[in-house]
Structure formats: C-alpha cells, structure tokens
Design a protein around this motif. Structure first.
Motif, PDB file in Angstrom:
ATOM      1  N   ARG A   1      35.827  -9.490 -23.998  1.00 52.35           N
ATOM      2  CA  ARG A   1      36.459 -10.354 -24.985  1.00 52.35           C
ATOM      3  C   ARG A   1      37.469 -11.249 -24.279  1.00 52.35           C
ATOM      4  NH1 ARG A   1      36.302  -9.387 -30.607  1.00 52.35           N
ATOM      5  NH2 ARG A   1      37.417 -11.337 -30.774  1.00 52.35           N
ATOM      6  N   LYS A   2      38.094 -12.140 -25.037  1.00 51.76           N
ATOM      7  CA  LYS A   2      39.106 -13.010 -24.457  1.00 51.76           C
ATOM      8  C   LYS A   2      40.291 -12.180 -23.979  1.00 51.76           C
ATOM      9  CE  LYS A   2      41.799 -14.189 -28.606  1.00 51.76           C
ATOM     10  NZ  LYS A   2      42.306 -15.291 -29.431  1.00 51.76           N
ATOM     11  N   PHE A   3      41.111 -12.779 -23.099  1.00 47.99           N
ATOM     12  CA  PHE A   3      42.208 -12.041 -22.483  1.00 47.99           C
ATOM     13  C   PHE A   3      43.360 -13.001 -22.245  1.00 47.99           C
ATOM     14  CE2 PHE A   3      44.556  -9.594 -19.440  1.00 47.99           C
ATOM     15  CZ  PHE A   3      44.193  -8.269 -19.658  1.00 47.99           C
ATOM     16  N   ASN A   4      44.526 -12.668 -22.785  1.00 51.04           N
ATOM     17  CA  ASN A   4      45.704 -13.529 -22.681  1.00 51.04           C
ATOM     18  C   ASN A   4      46.697 -12.961 -21.676  1.00 51.04           C
ATOM     19  OD1 ASN A   4      44.839 -15.383 -24.653  1.00 51.04           O
ATOM     20  ND2 ASN A   4      45.587 -14.080 -26.298  1.00 51.04           N
ATOM     21  N   VAL A   5      47.165 -13.820 -20.781  1.00 54.18           N
ATOM     22  CA  VAL A   5      48.119 -13.444 -19.736  1.00 54.18           C
ATOM     23  C   VAL A   5      49.331 -14.360 -19.828  1.00 54.18           C
ATOM     24  CG1 VAL A   5      48.480 -13.145 -17.248  1.00 54.18           C
ATOM     25  CG2 VAL A   5      46.215 -12.732 -18.234  1.00 54.18           C
ATOM     26  N   ALA A   6      50.525 -13.807 -19.617  1.00 49.28           N
ATOM     27  CA  ALA A   6      51.752 -14.603 -19.688  1.00 49.28           C
ATOM     28  C   ALA A   6      52.785 -14.033 -18.726  1.00 49.28           C
ATOM     29  CB  ALA A   6      52.311 -14.611 -21.106  1.00 49.28           C
ATOM     30  N   VAL A   7      53.684 -14.915 -18.270  1.00 50.78           N
ATOM     31  CA  VAL A   7      54.755 -14.527 -17.351  1.00 50.78           C
ATOM     32  C   VAL A   7      56.078 -14.987 -17.941  1.00 50.78           C
ATOM     33  CG1 VAL A   7      55.656 -14.673 -15.006  1.00 50.78           C
ATOM     34  CG2 VAL A   7      53.186 -14.821 -15.394  1.00 50.78           C
ATOM     35  N   GLY A   8      57.010 -14.076 -18.101  1.00 47.11           N
ATOM     36  CA  GLY A   8      58.328 -14.411 -18.616  1.00 47.11           C
ATOM     37  C   GLY A   8      59.295 -14.748 -17.497  1.00 47.11           C
ATOM     38  N   GLY A   9      60.232 -15.680 -17.790  1.00 42.90           N
ATOM     39  CA  GLY A   9      61.173 -16.065 -16.751  1.00 42.90           C
ATOM     40  C   GLY A   9      62.582 -16.294 -17.244  1.00 42.90           C
ATOM     41  N   ALA A  10      62.842 -15.985 -18.525  1.00 43.27           N
ATOM     42  CA  ALA A  10      64.159 -16.241 -19.108  1.00 43.27           C
ATOM     43  C   ALA A  10      64.473 -15.136 -20.117  1.00 43.27           C
ATOM     44  CB  ALA A  10      64.175 -17.610 -19.783  1.00 43.27           C
ATOM     45  N   PRO A  11      65.729 -15.045 -20.561  1.00 46.54           N
ATOM     46  CA  PRO A  11      66.083 -13.982 -21.517  1.00 46.54           C
ATOM     47  C   PRO A  11      65.379 -14.087 -22.861  1.00 46.54           C
ATOM     48  CG  PRO A  11      68.049 -14.896 -20.481  1.00 46.54           C
ATOM     49  CD  PRO A  11      66.921 -15.795 -20.119  1.00 46.54           C
ATOM     50  N   ASP A  12      64.745 -15.229 -23.142  1.00 45.38           N
ATOM     51  CA  ASP A  12      64.099 -15.409 -24.445  1.00 45.38           C
ATOM     52  C   ASP A  12      62.578 -15.511 -24.323  1.00 45.38           C
ATOM     53  OD1 ASP A  12      64.141 -17.845 -23.140  1.00 45.38           O
ATOM     54  OD2 ASP A  12      64.458 -19.014 -24.958  1.00 45.38           O
ATOM     55  N   SER A  13      62.010 -14.953 -23.274  1.00 48.56           N
ATOM     56  CA  SER A  13      60.559 -15.038 -23.081  1.00 48.56           C
ATOM     57  C   SER A  13      59.839 -13.928 -23.838  1.00 48.56           C
ATOM     58  CB  SER A  13      60.225 -14.952 -21.580  1.00 48.56           C
ATOM     59  OG  SER A  13      60.799 -16.019 -20.875  1.00 48.56           O
ATOM     60  N   PHE A  14      59.660 -14.090 -25.127  1.00 47.56           N
ATOM     61  CA  PHE A  14      58.908 -13.120 -25.930  1.00 47.56           C
ATOM     62  C   PHE A  14      57.424 -13.330 -25.667  1.00 47.56           C
ATOM     63  CE2 PHE A  14      56.332 -12.021 -29.547  1.00 47.56           C
ATOM     64  CZ  PHE A  14      56.807 -10.779 -29.931  1.00 47.56           C
ATOM     65  N   LEU A  15      56.751 -12.326 -25.100  1.00 40.73           N
ATOM     66  CA  LEU A  15      55.354 -12.496 -24.717  1.00 40.73           C
ATOM     67  C   LEU A  15      54.498 -11.294 -25.101  1.00 40.73           C
ATOM     68  CD1 LEU A  15      56.050 -13.951 -21.157  1.00 40.73           C
ATOM     69  CD2 LEU A  15      55.360 -15.245 -23.169  1.00 40.73           C
ATOM     70  N   LEU A  16      54.976 -10.482 -26.041  1.00 44.64           N
ATOM     71  CA  LEU A  16      54.310  -9.214 -26.308  1.00 44.64           C
ATOM     72  C   LEU A  16      53.054  -9.358 -27.159  1.00 44.64           C
ATOM     73  CD1 LEU A  16      57.355  -6.843 -26.869  1.00 44.64           C
ATOM     74  CD2 LEU A  16      56.158  -7.423 -24.750  1.00 44.64           C
ATOM     75  N   HIS A  17      52.668 -10.583 -27.508  1.00 46.31           N
ATOM     76  CA  HIS A  17      51.402 -10.793 -28.203  1.00 46.31           C
ATOM     77  C   HIS A  17      50.259 -11.012 -27.219  1.00 46.31           C
ATOM     78  CE1 HIS A  17      53.440 -14.568 -27.508  1.00 46.31           C
ATOM     79  NE2 HIS A  17      52.321 -15.239 -27.664  1.00 46.31           N
ATOM     80  N   ASN A  18      50.512 -10.820 -25.925  1.00 46.34           N
ATOM     81  CA  ASN A  18      49.516 -11.019 -24.885  1.00 46.34           C
ATOM     82  C   ASN A  18      48.887  -9.699 -24.452  1.00 46.34           C
ATOM     83  OD1 ASN A  18      49.642 -14.032 -23.741  1.00 46.34           O
ATOM     84  ND2 ASN A  18      51.693 -13.428 -24.386  1.00 46.34           N
ATOM     85  N   ASP A  19      47.635  -9.771 -23.990  1.00 45.53           N
ATOM     86  CA  ASP A  19      46.983  -8.584 -23.438  1.00 45.53           C
ATOM     87  C   ASP A  19      47.716  -8.086 -22.197  1.00 45.53           C
ATOM     88  OD1 ASP A  19      44.163  -8.393 -24.897  1.00 45.53           O
ATOM     89  OD2 ASP A  19      44.552 -10.507 -24.497  1.00 45.53           O
ATOM     90  N   LEU A  20      48.232  -9.016 -21.404  1.00 45.34           N
ATOM     91  CA  LEU A  20      48.955  -8.666 -20.179  1.00 45.34           C
ATOM     92  C   LEU A  20      50.157  -9.592 -20.063  1.00 45.34           C
ATOM     93  CD1 LEU A  20      49.134  -7.152 -17.445  1.00 45.34           C
ATOM     94  CD2 LEU A  20      47.616  -8.904 -16.493  1.00 45.34           C
ATOM     95  N   ALA A  21      51.343  -9.007 -20.060  1.00 44.74           N
ATOM     96  CA  ALA A  21      52.573  -9.796 -19.963  1.00 44.74           C
ATOM     97  C   ALA A  21      53.449  -9.224 -18.856  1.00 44.74           C
ATOM     98  CB  ALA A  21      53.330  -9.787 -21.289  1.00 44.74           C
ATOM     99  N   PHE A  22      53.943 -10.110 -18.010  1.00 41.51           N
ATOM    100  CA  PHE A  22      54.881  -9.732 -16.959  1.00 41.51           C
ATOM    101  C   PHE A  22      56.278 -10.205 -17.367  1.00 41.51           C
ATOM    102  CE2 PHE A  22      50.795 -10.510 -14.764  1.00 41.51           C
ATOM    103  CZ  PHE A  22      50.583  -9.246 -14.231  1.00 41.51           C
ATOM    104  N   LEU A  23      57.193  -9.274 -17.582  1.00 44.51           N
ATOM    105  CA  LEU A  23      58.539  -9.610 -18.009  1.00 44.51           C
ATOM    106  C   LEU A  23      59.525  -9.296 -16.896  1.00 44.51           C
ATOM    107  CD1 LEU A  23      58.629  -8.294 -21.696  1.00 44.51           C
ATOM    108  CD2 LEU A  23      57.998 -10.559 -20.854  1.00 44.51           C
ATOM    109  N   PRO A  24      60.477 -10.207 -16.639  1.00 47.67           N
ATOM    110  CA  PRO A  24      61.422  -9.964 -15.547  1.00 47.67           C
ATOM    111  C   PRO A  24      62.199  -8.673 -15.761  1.00 47.67           C
ATOM    112  CG  PRO A  24      62.107 -11.826 -16.928  1.00 47.67           C
ATOM    113  CD  PRO A  24      60.730 -11.471 -17.341  1.00 47.67           C
ATOM    114  N   ALA A  25      62.311  -7.894 -14.687  1.00 46.54           N
ATOM    115  CA  ALA A  25      62.975  -6.588 -14.751  1.00 46.54           C
ATOM    116  C   ALA A  25      63.474  -6.233 -13.361  1.00 46.54           C
ATOM    117  CB  ALA A  25      62.015  -5.513 -15.260  1.00 46.54           C
ATOM    118  N   THR A  26      64.498  -5.423 -13.297  1.00 43.98           N
ATOM    119  CA  THR A  26      65.035  -4.988 -12.006  1.00 43.98           C
ATOM    120  C   THR A  26      64.585  -3.559 -11.696  1.00 43.98           C
ATOM    121  OG1 THR A  26      67.077  -4.254 -13.076  1.00 43.98           O
ATOM    122  CG2 THR A  26      67.051  -6.484 -12.170  1.00 43.98           C
TER     123      THR A  26
END
Length: 519
Positions: A181-206
């Motif tokens: 099926r289709k597949f959504n990918v996203a990369v967050g880079g700021a404090p307001d990068s809401f991306l949890l509607h994606n199949d794969l999301a990379f969120l900045p973390a330490t």
C-alpha cells in the motif's frame, strides 16, 4: 530484496490488483511513454491506465476522461520559480480544464492534462530537476519536512538535506518498486513538527547528549481505521535516515499484507507481528542493508522527542534566522491555483526573494529570503489582496481535498463548499483565535479530517424524504504535545443546514461571538 508477499507461514493468493502489479512495474513504462501516448490512452489496458501509470505520477480520472492529473514530488515542499513557471505553462495549455492544487503533503497536482502532453512534460521536468516518480498508488509518497527549514528561528535541525537524501536513496536501483500500500514518510525539524499521521516519522530527539531522531511508526487514516504513529523504540543519527527508511520499506514490501487490501497499511503489520518482533525485524533489515557499524550506532529509545506544540501556520511577515531577511506566508484559499496565479507567485519569488517558494501541509505558500526593507512593496502587490498574509481566523487553516469535481470517491464538492461556508461564517461570527478545519470528500480521508479541530467528511443524509449531500462533523483533533484524533460529533448534516450548525458549534465550543445582524 524480494517483493513477494509474506504474511505468516505461507503466502496467500494474490489479489487481481497484486497480480497486475507483479506482472509489470509501472516504472518500466517510462521508456515507452512516448509510444503509448502516440497510440492514445484509449488503447491502454485497464491495469496500465488505472494503476501502473501512477508509478510515473500520471492519474486517469474517471470523472474527467481524457483529462489526466499529474502529481509531482517536491521534497520538503520546496519549489523554484523556474519550476513553477513550467508547471504554470502546462496548466495554461489546458485552457478551462487546467488547474493546480497544493496538497496536504507539501506537493502540487496538475489537472486537466492530455495524455499526449505527458512525455514532453516529463522530459522538461527532468531538465529542471522536477519529478513525478512514484507519487501515487502503492509507493512511498512525497516526503515532508519543516516548511521553514533553514530559515526558522526556532529550528532544531534543517530537514531539507535529510528529506532530499531519503528521496535519493529510495530512487536507487534497490529502492521499493511494489509496496502493499502507499507509505508516508516525514522528518521533523522544529518544536511544532506534528507528523504522527505518517507511516514513518523521524522526530528530533536527544540521546546521551547527542541530537538525532526518534522513530515513530504506523500512523495512517483510512475508511476503516485511523491511528497516530507510535514509538518504535529506536534512536538514530541524521545520516542514518535514508538507509533506515529503505530498510523499513524493504521489510514492508516483503511482509506486508497483500491479500486483504483494507488491512495492508503498516500498522496492521505491526499488530500482526507485535512491536518487539517488528522492531527486531526492521533493525535486522537495516543491519543487512547498511552494515554492522551502522547498525551498532542505533540506540534504544523511549520515544520522547522535542516536538511539543501544534504547527505554526507560517502566514504573514516573519523575520528569518538570517539577519535582515524575512519570509512572507500567503494563504491560498483551499490550495487551488491557476496558471496566471502560479506565474505571479514565481515573479514575486524572484522579485522580492531568492526565487524559491515553500509549500505547507495547510496548502499555503511561503516566499522566503525577502529583505526587511521590501515588506511594504511586497504587501502592495495585487496578488496579496487574494492570497492574504493575514487571513481570517477560519480561513487561515482551512484545508480541503479535491472533492467530486475530480475525484470519483468524493461524495460532495469540498473546495467550493468549504470556501462558501467560511465566507458565510465570517459574515456571521467573530472568533478570538484561529480554528483549524479539515474537509474531505469521502472516508478515505485525504483531507485529514481527524486532524482538524473541526473535521468535515462528505456524506449523504435524508432531508424531506430525499437523500441529499451532507457532511459528517468530527470535533477535537489536536496536534500539540498531547495529540488526539477528532471524534465523530454528527453523522450527517445536510449541506444546506451546515452554516447554522457550524455557527452554533463555533459559539458553543470555540468562543465565537455573533455579529450584529446586517440590514
């Protein structure tokens, strides 16, 4: 890696659609596209016309037979003025049939194109660094990132090179060709990068004092089920994102469900395997792809990240992180563009900025790199009377799918209906703050109604003994530190009654104040 379906101990029989995909990959049509166009779209078999062409970004539209849609890939929503001019000229050649839409994936779709125009258009796009490759059907869709990347005073990490690197990796010969099926990918880079509607999301973390990304998996919307992405339990560094993404896709390509299409999104695979087994399989796939040294750099992580609030709309005049420069965010009503407007946006980007434009998931456009002293001149441009930098509280974050003008699944005309409703409500009420509304024409939820503070979905309802066009209403979607999907409030309000119902909701739930009645 093999693309044969694996689900449990034995592979189930392939569906008719899966057989068509297995017989011929749509990417293999590209060298033959000029020949196919010369023969005419009517000569194409059904699978090629309705499925395989989407690997090239070409969409047959049953509601406008003979007029096709082309969906681009604009990594991180960045487009240059000369690229936009080419797209504008393409739309212009279509006359009254031509238009373009900004999508909820920071992308552009061109409408009204003839099939015979596709080969020269794709060649012209190649020359300008544009592509429509694998932008539809069972493919990894346009990869999104922070629309303010590189100019954001609140930026944690510039997502542009990361998104571009992921896309480039997926286009390599070992990239995915036939996902379940289709597949959504996203990369967050700021404090307001809401991306949890994606199949794969990379969120900045330490992790241990180092900045990288935590991995979230399984987010999606559909007619059957809606889920926000959940922590995979893995942390990685920025340079690992491309290979890790490919490893996830390789595993999905091999193990995803190909027997029941309504249970083929990634979250169903996670459910079937269990998170621990899924994580182990993906990490193993990454190790095999990237090598032991790369795999050893992965770390266990609890999923905490640096995203803590809803996305900014980016509209209006905003100082950049670079001294002396600002971006101007323009509201594009329902994301709809025509050729003249596209040419004008390209001119404004060249005249006042660096010739670059950014697209947002709220279907708006930003002009970056404008010198501070040019603000007044830019505000005086006629286009800004229509694409307002400071729109009304309802208009600012109104998002809409295509609707039944072009989509055979949609039950109502979303864009025109949504715009008319916003204008009517603006006449009736004043709001103390912006209210995010998301419109979608059908349960497939392309307009992401579950993300809206108010979501509206096309439906049918009975009125005066007849079935009429209507909208389901969802309330309570949140994209902040404690994200939540909107829940059903009303299963069917006739469109003729929607202004009154929405007015009452805005007063009761969102602090709206009714305006005095006009004479």
């Amino acid at each position: 890696m093999s693309s044969s379906p694996v689900s449990g101990d034995s592979a189930p029989a392939l569906s008719k659609l899966e057989l068509a995909k297995a017989e011929l990959c749509g990417l293999d049509l590209r060298p033959r596209l000029a020949e196919l166009a010369q023969e005419g779209w009517e000569s194409l078999d059904e699978a090629t016309l309705t499925v395989r062409l989407k690997w090239l970004g070409i969409f047959f539209r049953p509601v406008t037979p003979g007029r096709f849609m082309l969906r681009l890939r604009l990594a991180n929503g960045v487009v240059q003025a000369d690229q936009l001019e080419l797209l504008a000229e393409t739309v212009d050649r279509c006359g009254e049939h031509g238009s373009a839409d900004i999508t909820t994936r920071q992308n552009i779709q061109l409408r009204g194109l003839l099939f015979e125009d596709m080969p020269p258009l794709l060649e012209a796009m190649d020359r300008l660094g544009l592509t429509s490759r694998q932008s539809g059907h069972d493919n990894p869709r346009n990869i999104t990132g922070n629309p303010l990347a590189g100019i954001d005073p609140e930026e944690i990490v510039d997502t542009r090179p990361l998104v571009q690197a992921i896309q480039a990796r997926l286009f390599q010969p070992d990239g995915p060709r036939n996902l379940p099926r289709k597949f959504n990918v996203a990369v967050g880079g700021a404090p307001d990068s809401f991306l949890l509607h994606n199949d794969l999301a990379f969120l900045p973390a330490t992790h241990e004092g180092r900045l990288g990304f935590t991995v979230m998996v399984g987010g999606f919307f559909s007619a059957q089920r809606n889920e926000l992405a959940i922590p995979l339990g893995v942390w990685l560094e920025g340079d690992q994102l491309p290979d890790f993404t490919l490893a996830v896709l390789h595993h999905f390509e091999q193990c995803g469900n190909r027997a029941a299409r309504n249970k083929s999104r990634l979250m169903y695979l996670i459910d079937a395997l269990g998170m621990e087994a899924y994580r182990a399989a993906v990490v193993a796939a990454y190790g095999a792809l990237a090598g032991g040294d790369a795999a050893s750099r992965l770390a266990t992580h609890d999923g905490t990240h640096l995203v803590n609030r809803a996305p900014r709309d980016g509209l209006g005049w905003n100082p950049q992180r670079q001294d002396g420069l600002a971006w101007m965010g323009l509201h594009v009503p329902m994301g709809r563009l025509d050729a003249e407007t596209m040419l004008e946006l390209a001119r404004l980007a060249r005249t006042y900025g660096s010739g670059e434009l950014r697209l947002t998931e709220a279907q708006n456009v930003l002009i970056p790199n404008v010198p501070l002293e040019r603000e007044s001149a830019l505000r005086a441009e006629p286009l800004l009377q229509r694409f307002r930098p400071e729109p009304s509280a309802l208009q600012a974050e109104a998002v809409s799918c295509t609707g039944n003008a072009y989509c055979s699944f949609a039950l109502i005309p979303t864009k025109g209906t949504a715009q008319a409703l916003v204008e009517e409500l603006e006449r009736r009420v004043e709001l103390p703050h912006a209210v995010r509304t998301h419109w979608t024409g059908c349960p497939n939820a392309c307009g992401q109604p579950y993300m809206g503070q108010i979501g509206l979905m096309g439906a049918k309802a009975r009125k005066d003994g007849e079935m009429v066009e209507a909208a389901k209403i969802f309330l309570g979607g949140s994209m902040g530190a404690d994200p939540k999907l909107a829940e059903l409030h009303d299963k069917g309000v006739p469109l003729s009654e929607l202004p009154d119902v929405m007015e009452q909701l805005l007063v009761e739930r969102f602090g709206a104040r009714r305006k005095a009645a006009q004479p």
